[in-house]
Write a protein that holds these residues in place. Structure first.
Motif, mmCIF file in Angstrom:
data_model
loop_
_atom_site.group_PDB
_atom_site.id
_atom_site.type_symbol
_atom_site.label_atom_id
_atom_site.label_comp_id
_atom_site.label_asym_id
_atom_site.label_seq_id
_atom_site.Cartn_x
_atom_site.Cartn_y
_atom_site.Cartn_z
ATOM 1 N N VAL A 86 -18.923 3.198 -23.875
ATOM 2 C CA VAL A 86 -19.223 2.314 -25.004
ATOM 3 C C VAL A 86 -19.397 0.892 -24.488
ATOM 4 N N LEU A 87 -20.436 0.213 -24.984
ATOM 5 C CA LEU A 87 -20.579 -1.231 -24.773
ATOM 6 C C LEU A 87 -20.856 -1.845 -26.132
ATOM 7 N N SER A 88 -19.854 -2.499 -26.692
ATOM 8 C CA SER A 88 -19.957 -2.973 -28.073
ATOM 9 C C SER A 88 -19.534 -4.425 -28.210
ATOM 10 N N ASN A 89 -20.344 -5.195 -28.925
ATOM 11 C CA ASN A 89 -19.889 -6.499 -29.395
ATOM 12 C C ASN A 89 -18.979 -6.233 -30.581
ATOM 13 N N THR A 90 -17.695 -6.520 -30.408
ATOM 14 C CA THR A 90 -16.742 -6.219 -31.464
ATOM 15 C C THR A 90 -15.650 -7.273 -31.472
ATOM 16 N N ASN A 91 -14.624 -7.059 -32.243
ATOM 17 C CA ASN A 91 -13.614 -8.097 -32.450
ATOM 18 C C ASN A 91 -12.306 -7.461 -32.891
ATOM 19 N N ASP A 92 -11.286 -8.295 -32.991
ATOM 20 C CA ASP A 92 -9.954 -7.796 -33.330
ATOM 21 C C ASP A 92 -9.869 -7.227 -34.744
ATOM 22 N N ALA A 93 -10.787 -7.633 -35.622
ATOM 23 C CA ALA A 93 -10.755 -7.124 -36.995
ATOM 24 C C ALA A 93 -11.323 -5.710 -37.099
ATOM 25 N N SER A 128 -15.222 5.608 -20.799
ATOM 26 C CA SER A 128 -15.035 4.169 -20.568
ATOM 27 C C SER A 128 -15.387 3.396 -21.826
ATOM 28 N N TYR A 129 -14.626 2.316 -22.050
ATOM 29 C CA TYR A 129 -14.857 1.449 -23.204
ATOM 30 C C TYR A 129 -15.011 0.014 -22.716
ATOM 31 N N PHE A 130 -16.105 -0.642 -23.112
ATOM 32 C CA PHE A 130 -16.325 -2.051 -22.805
ATOM 33 C C PHE A 130 -16.520 -2.782 -24.132
#
Length: 203
Positions: free
Chosen positions: A108-115, A132-134
């Motif tokens: 995974v390659l994701s633009n994400t956040n704590d929410a 793998s997680y990115f």
């Protein structure tokens, strides 16, 4: 098309349903007529970049984005709408992941956040579905910046031309291709399925 070793997934609008442009415009109170312009503004927003890089809190993000949008909406109302933004997984998302033979490294390659990250992993059940997680909020960089792609390539130890990257945003695809990855624009599970079939990854 060459040999692929890694299938690298973006999440939003690929495996995770964000509800389309109407939901985006409702949450962020913007005009949804031109979806590409809407998403380009999102990717270039200073508040979004800072939050997705894990540099500011949810409250600071809300205040900053509302100021950028010159919105008089209450921060509390916006925060709840933002937390609830991802609807859930698209139908068939997990089934598609399970179709990918184990010889391939799934990442995974994701633009994400704590929410959102906790919801995606736990509530939507994507924890343990990938090797793998990115996540941008943990890596400190966001797509389409080259740095996060270099981080993925270096960490995986795989030549970029052996990585197939699926993302819904053309700006991110361009960045991946520039570095030598196979990049394909995807909207939803069925689109992803067709691309994986065309690359002879699934039958």
């Amino acid at each position: 098309m060459g040999t692929i070793d890694v299938v690298l997934f973006d999440l939003g609008n690929v495996l995770v349903d964000l509800g389309g442009s109407e939901r985006f415009s409702s949450i962020f109170q913007v005009n949804a007529k031109d979806e590409s312009v809407m998403w380009e503004k999102w990717l270039h927003s200073p508040a979004v970049k800072a939050f997705d890089r894990g540099l500011i809190s949810l409250e600071q993000f809300a205040e900053g984005l509302l100021e950028e949008m010159q919105s008089d909406r209450s921060s509390k109302e916006f925060i709840q709408a933002f937390i609830d933004w991802p609807v859930g997984l698209f139908d068939g998302a997990k089934e598609l992941l399970h179709q990918i033979p184990p010889v391939y490294h799934k990442a995974v390659l994701s633009n994400t956040n704590d929410a959102h990250w906790g919801r995606i992993l736990d509530e939507m059940g994507l924890a343990g579905q990938f090797h793998s997680y990115f996540a941008s909020n943990q890596e400190g960089h966001v797509k389409p910046d080259d740095k996060i792609f270099h981080r993925v390539i270096d960490d995986l130890g795989v030549a970029p031309e052996r990585i197939l990257f699926l993302d819904d945003n053309w700006l991110n695809i361009e960045s991946a291709r520039k570095l030598g990855m196979h990049g394909e624009q995807v909207k939803g599970v069925e689109c992803a399925r067709k691309i994986l079939y065309n690359y002879n990854i699934i039958a």
